[in-house]
Motif scaffolding. Structure first.
Motif, PDB file in Angstrom:
ATOM      1  N   ALA B 194      95.052  11.934   6.534  1.00  0.00           N
ATOM      2  CA  ALA B 194      94.524  13.173   5.962  1.00  0.00           C
ATOM      3  C   ALA B 194      93.051  12.983   5.633  1.00  0.00           C
ATOM      4  N   THR B 195      92.264  14.017   5.872  1.00  0.00           N
ATOM      5  CA  THR B 195      90.840  13.963   5.562  1.00  0.00           C
ATOM      6  C   THR B 195      90.454  15.223   4.799  1.00  0.00           C
ATOM      7  N   VAL B 196      89.927  15.044   3.601  1.00  0.00           N
ATOM      8  CA  VAL B 196      89.435  16.194   2.850  1.00  0.00           C
ATOM      9  C   VAL B 196      88.024  16.479   3.358  1.00  0.00           C
ATOM     10  N   ILE B 197      87.843  17.659   3.969  1.00  0.00           N
ATOM     11  CA  ILE B 197      86.541  17.964   4.570  1.00  0.00           C
ATOM     12  C   ILE B 197      85.695  18.876   3.682  1.00  0.00           C
ATOM     13  N   GLY B 198      86.361  19.597   2.754  1.00  0.00           N
ATOM     14  CA  GLY B 198      85.633  20.517   1.885  1.00  0.00           C
ATOM     15  C   GLY B 198      86.280  20.495   0.509  1.00  0.00           C
ATOM     16  N   GLU B 199      87.023  21.562   0.224  1.00  0.00           N
ATOM     17  CA  GLU B 199      87.718  21.635  -1.057  1.00  0.00           C
ATOM     18  C   GLU B 199      89.156  21.156  -0.909  1.00  0.00           C
ATOM     19  N   GLY B 200      89.561  20.244  -1.754  1.00  0.00           N
ATOM     20  CA  GLY B 200      90.967  19.865  -1.819  1.00  0.00           C
ATOM     21  C   GLY B 200      91.543  20.490  -3.067  1.00  0.00           C
ATOM     22  N   GLY B 201      92.100  21.687  -2.934  1.00  0.00           N
ATOM     23  CA  GLY B 201      92.548  22.448  -4.093  1.00  0.00           C
ATOM     24  C   GLY B 201      94.038  22.347  -4.341  1.00  0.00           C
ATOM     25  N   SER B 202      94.414  21.432  -5.212  1.00  0.00           N
ATOM     26  CA  SER B 202      95.737  21.422  -5.820  1.00  0.00           C
ATOM     27  C   SER B 202      96.902  21.278  -4.827  1.00  0.00           C
ATOM     28  N   GLY B 203      98.063  21.813  -5.224  1.00  0.00           N
ATOM     29  CA  GLY B 203      99.271  21.668  -4.410  1.00  0.00           C
ATOM     30  C   GLY B 203      99.116  22.257  -3.016  1.00  0.00           C
ATOM     31  N   LEU B 217      85.334  13.280   2.909  1.00  0.00           N
ATOM     32  CA  LEU B 217      83.920  13.337   3.246  1.00  0.00           C
ATOM     33  C   LEU B 217      83.134  13.133   1.953  1.00  0.00           C
ATOM     34  N   GLN B 218      81.942  12.602   2.122  1.00  0.00           N
ATOM     35  CA  GLN B 218      81.124  12.212   0.972  1.00  0.00           C
ATOM     36  C   GLN B 218      80.965  13.332  -0.064  1.00  0.00           C
ATOM     37  N   TYR B 219      80.782  14.563   0.397  1.00  0.00           N
ATOM     38  CA  TYR B 219      80.569  15.671  -0.546  1.00  0.00           C
ATOM     39  C   TYR B 219      81.758  16.621  -0.594  1.00  0.00           C
ATOM     40  N   SER B 220      82.943  16.090  -0.411  1.00  0.00           N
ATOM     41  CA  SER B 220      84.132  16.922  -0.579  1.00  0.00           C
ATOM     42  C   SER B 220      84.716  16.648  -1.960  1.00  0.00           C
ATOM     43  N   THR B 221      85.645  17.509  -2.377  1.00  0.00           N
ATOM     44  CA  THR B 221      86.270  17.348  -3.694  1.00  0.00           C
ATOM     45  C   THR B 221      87.788  17.460  -3.562  1.00  0.00           C
ATOM     46  N   TYR B 222      88.476  16.888  -4.513  1.00  0.00           N
ATOM     47  CA  TYR B 222      89.941  16.934  -4.505  1.00  0.00           C
ATOM     48  C   TYR B 222      90.365  17.009  -5.968  1.00  0.00           C
ATOM     49  N   SER B 223      91.108  18.048  -6.321  1.00  0.00           N
ATOM     50  CA  SER B 223      91.463  18.165  -7.736  1.00  0.00           C
ATOM     51  C   SER B 223      92.734  18.968  -7.938  1.00  0.00           C
ATOM     52  N   VAL B 224      93.258  18.852  -9.137  1.00  0.00           N
ATOM     53  CA  VAL B 224      94.534  19.473  -9.471  1.00  0.00           C
ATOM     54  C   VAL B 224      94.355  20.963  -9.743  1.00  0.00           C
ATOM     55  N   ILE B 225      93.131  21.351 -10.093  1.00  0.00           N
ATOM     56  CA  ILE B 225      92.795  22.764 -10.340  1.00  0.00           C
ATOM     57  C   ILE B 225      91.288  22.885 -10.120  1.00  0.00           C
ATOM     58  N   ALA B 247      84.644  16.001 -15.922  1.00  0.00           N
ATOM     59  CA  ALA B 247      85.775  15.409 -16.653  1.00  0.00           C
ATOM     60  C   ALA B 247      86.936  15.070 -15.718  1.00  0.00           C
ATOM     61  N   MET B 248      87.184  15.932 -14.735  1.00  0.00           N
ATOM     62  CA  MET B 248      88.319  15.708 -13.842  1.00  0.00           C
ATOM     63  C   MET B 248      88.021  14.668 -12.763  1.00  0.00           C
ATOM     64  N   GLY B 249      86.747  14.336 -12.588  1.00  0.00           N
ATOM     65  CA  GLY B 249      86.412  13.346 -11.567  1.00  0.00           C
ATOM     66  C   GLY B 249      86.833  13.780 -10.181  1.00  0.00           C
ATOM     67  N   ILE B 250      86.323  14.936  -9.754  1.00  0.00           N
ATOM     68  CA  ILE B 250      86.817  15.535  -8.512  1.00  0.00           C
ATOM     69  C   ILE B 250      86.096  15.038  -7.265  1.00  0.00           C
ATOM     70  N   ALA B 251      84.987  14.307  -7.450  1.00  0.00           N
ATOM     71  CA  ALA B 251      84.167  13.937  -6.294  1.00  0.00           C
ATOM     72  C   ALA B 251      84.706  12.681  -5.607  1.00  0.00           C
ATOM     73  N   ALA B 252      84.391  12.566  -4.320  1.00  0.00           N
ATOM     74  CA  ALA B 252      84.937  11.495  -3.483  1.00  0.00           C
ATOM     75  C   ALA B 252      84.693  10.104  -4.077  1.00  0.00           C
ATOM     76  N   ILE B 265      83.853   9.051   4.083  1.00  0.00           N
ATOM     77  CA  ILE B 265      83.078   9.195   5.313  1.00  0.00           C
ATOM     78  C   ILE B 265      81.715   9.773   4.932  1.00  0.00           C
ATOM     79  N   ASP B 266      80.672   8.999   5.184  1.00  0.00           N
ATOM     80  CA  ASP B 266      79.333   9.439   4.791  1.00  0.00           C
ATOM     81  C   ASP B 266      78.909  10.674   5.575  1.00  0.00           C
ATOM     82  N   GLU B 267      78.159  11.528   4.880  1.00  0.00           N
ATOM     83  CA  GLU B 267      77.661  12.747   5.517  1.00  0.00           C
ATOM     84  C   GLU B 267      76.176  12.594   5.822  1.00  0.00           C
ATOM     85  N   PRO B 268      75.687  13.385   6.785  1.00  0.00           N
ATOM     86  CA  PRO B 268      74.248  13.387   7.060  1.00  0.00           C
ATOM     87  C   PRO B 268      73.477  13.805   5.799  1.00  0.00           C
ATOM     88  N   LEU B 269      72.206  13.438   5.762  1.00  0.00           N
ATOM     89  CA  LEU B 269      71.381  13.806   4.617  1.00  0.00           C
ATOM     90  C   LEU B 269      71.407  15.320   4.407  1.00  0.00           C
TER      91      LEU B 269
END
Lengths: 287, 317
Positions: B194-203, B217-225, B247-252, B265-269
């Motif tokens: 699995a690869t989170v490419i943008g928003e990883g939103g919850s269930g 991805l370097q600038y994607s997020t994954y969170s419970v809400i 507080a939730m620590g959503i960043a990669a 996975i690093d992203e371009p500048l």
């Protein structure tokens, strides 16, 4: 009930604890549905179901287990698992402080209590959520205790029953709480593969990450009457779709009609009905 | 304000527009301004790396939702060949918030599944802003089970605000659809990446996210809400989204520290949307390597490892 919860859980769900406060503590309790003033010892004898309107009031996890299991031969599972605040989470209050307050209020370490015991003589493992503990939200301890209880059922190959009532995932544990959905679902797959029966009993209210994992994965899904059960809360849905929700939306009876649950069982019949059903699943003789 | 640039990127946007103006001037007369353009370009690059060197969790969340960011179908086009889209859950409908089908990674047949946001308004609506309904999850599961039968690795791309909170979704069992995917994916007899490419939103994200290897991805997020959702509940105002994101620590990078994510996975500048070719290559390299490793493992070992991984989340006493 913690304050953040009041915000997400719509009034209709909250009514129990809110209206209850209008009546002085003590010997009398007002039914949140029909407003009858009830004599508390009578009410307790009736398993906290209103004798006038049959409203099933909320009860704590320990009381639930006490009512459901035979008196003899109970053993609590994973009683000492303690929550920890890995993220040092702080909003208007520190998560640590919220935990302490919930522990003091409920006398529980976290929102799930599990026991091995007997149901009308049939060996079973039972877990119950405590809605009073931070809205029954599922953090790491809830997930871990659920897994340990399920593992006990697996080892002994005896039925596992879970009483689920929850606002969903515990935000203060962020992604760790989300992952409990995968963790609890994975252990249920083991039960399915082994053929160990799992019954999910949904109680009012049951939402979010708990409903979208362990609560709807029963071999048999049942609910108490008139419980509010769903993925998203009614208010969120109303705000999203901007239309009025259908009558009885997300109630047990609605779920039965839509095919999500097998049956609705009144609290007074839970023991006898589930014992009768489960004895067939494990091929035990008629009791 | 340049809509291609986020709030905190506006200083970069100003430099870029200066460069564009100079180029226009340069086109009109023969003045030699290329030296000036080079200088400004270097400045813009430096400024971008400064800004991107210290993004807050909330800023990362905005990058993860950037309207120009590559979506699942962009990766399908750039990373795979011979993609054949497959439709429908066989019960109710075809939810276009999730796309899936067979493709080749290098030459290897694979099953690719991902949330799909829309570019233009018509497509956004058609894809329900990548918020799946139960039939989307059921389609995904159908494809995964097919991959299991035909021994194809499953590669998923996660990019959703969350599962759709609608009346029909509830009637048709949104909770059950998500839960059942979690259950079945835990024992699916083929590698899952699995690869989170943008928003990883919850269930709604996790329902195609149970895996053997989790990339972000370097600038994607994954969170419970979502940060806004968390803020409005815990802080009682959505204005505190930045605090909630932190507080939730959503960043990669934070989730990597916490041990939930395997690989960043690093992203371009300046983010993936600044250079599709570059991000495609990085994603392809990562997936190729991971598929090779996972395919070599006997399936029993793979499943045991996946199960242990699931059990390791959170408390173990």
């Amino acid at each position: 009930m913690s304050s953040w919860l009041e915000k997400i859980v719509p009034k209709i769900i909250r009514s129990d604890s809110e209206r209850q406060s209008n009546v002085p503590e003590g010997l009398w309790k007002k039914c949140p549905k029909c407003s009858s003033v009830l004599y508390r010892p009578e009410l307790e004898k009736n398993s906290d179901v209103c004798p006038k309107c049959d409203h099933h009031m909320r009860i704590g996890a320990r009381r639930r287990l006490d009512m459901f299991l035979d008196k003899e031969g109970r053993e609590e599972i994973a009683a000492n698992v303690q929550p920890e605040d890995k993220l040092k989470f702080k909003d208007s209050k520190r998560y640590r402080d919220r935990l302490h307050a919930a522990q003091k209020q409920t006398g529980e370490k976290d929102a799930l209590v599990a026991m091995e015991g007997q149901l009308e003589g049939l060996p079973v493992v039972v877990a119950a959520f405590d809605f009073n503990f931070m809205g029954g939200s599922m953090g790491s301890v809830v997930g871990e205790k659920f897994v340990r209880a399920a593992n006990r059922a697996l080892e002994k190959n005896i039925p596992f029953i879970c009483f689920a009532t929850s606002g969903g995932a515990r935000m203060q544990e962020a992604l760790f709480s989300l992952m409990q959905m995968a963790k609890t679902s994975a252990v249920l797959e083991k039960l399915k593969q082994q053929g160990t029966p799992y019954v999910s009993v949904m109680l009012d209210p049951c939402f979010g990450g708990v409903s979208a994992s362990l609560a709807l994965l029963g071999d048999i899904n049942v609910a108490e009457p008139n419980a509010l059960i769903g993925f998203a809360g009614p208010r969120v849905i109303e705000q999203t779709v901007r239309e009025k929700l259908p009558e009885g939306f997300q109630r047990s009876e609605f779920l039965l009609e839509k095919g999500a649950i097998d049956m609705i069982i009144e609290r007074k019949d839970l023991r006898s009905t589930l014992a009768r059903v489960l004895r067939k699943f494990v091929n035990a003789p008629v009791s | 304000m340049n809509p291609d640039y986020l709030d905190f990127e506006q200083p970069i946007a100003e430099l870029i527009s200066k460069i564009d103006e100079l180029r226009l001037v340069g086109n009109r007369n023969d003045l030699n301004i290329s030296a000036e353009i080079d200088k400004l370009s270097a400045q813009a690059t430096k400024l971008t790396s400064q800004i991107y060197g210290k993004l807050s969790a909330w800023q990362i969340s905005q990058v993860s939702r950037h309207p120009k960011r590559p979506y699942t179908l962009d990766y399908i086009k750039g990373v795979f060949t011979e993609f054949d889209e497959l439709h429908g859950d066989r019960h109710y409908g075809d939810d276009q918030a999730i796309v899936g089908g067979v493709a080749r990674l290098n030459d290897l047949p694979v099953m690719v599944i991902g949330h799909q946001k829309g570019r233009e308004i018509e497509e956004k609506v058609r894809r329900n802003f990548a918020m799946p309904r139960p039939e989307g999850y059921r389609k995904a599961l159908r494809l995964m089970q097919m991959a299991e039968r035909f021994k194809m690795p499953v590669i998923t791309f996660i990019d959703t605000m969350g599962a759709y909170p609608g009346i029909g979704a509830e009637e048709r069992g949104q909770s059950e659809a998500i839960a059942y995917n979690l259950l079945k994916m835990s024992s699916l007899k083929t590698p899952i990446i699995a690869t989170v490419i943008g928003e990883g939103g919850s269930g709604g994200a996790l329902a195609i996210g149970v895996c053997d290897h989790l990339n972000m991805l370097q600038y994607s997020t994954y969170s419970v809400i979502s940060p806004e959702g968390c803020a409005s509940i815990l802080w009682k105002t959505a204005d505190k989204a930045a605090e909630a994101a932190e507080a939730m620590g959503i960043a990669a990078h934070r989730l990597k520290e916490l041990g939930i994510v395997d690989q960043i996975i690093d992203e371009p500048l300046g983010g993936a949307h600044r250079d599709f070719d570059a991000i495609n290559e990085s994603v392809k390299n990562a997936l190729t390597q991971q598929v090779d490793v996972l395919r070599q493992q006997p399936i029993e070992d793979l499943l045991e490892r996946r199960y242990k991984r699931l059990m390791s989340y959170g408390v173990q006493a």
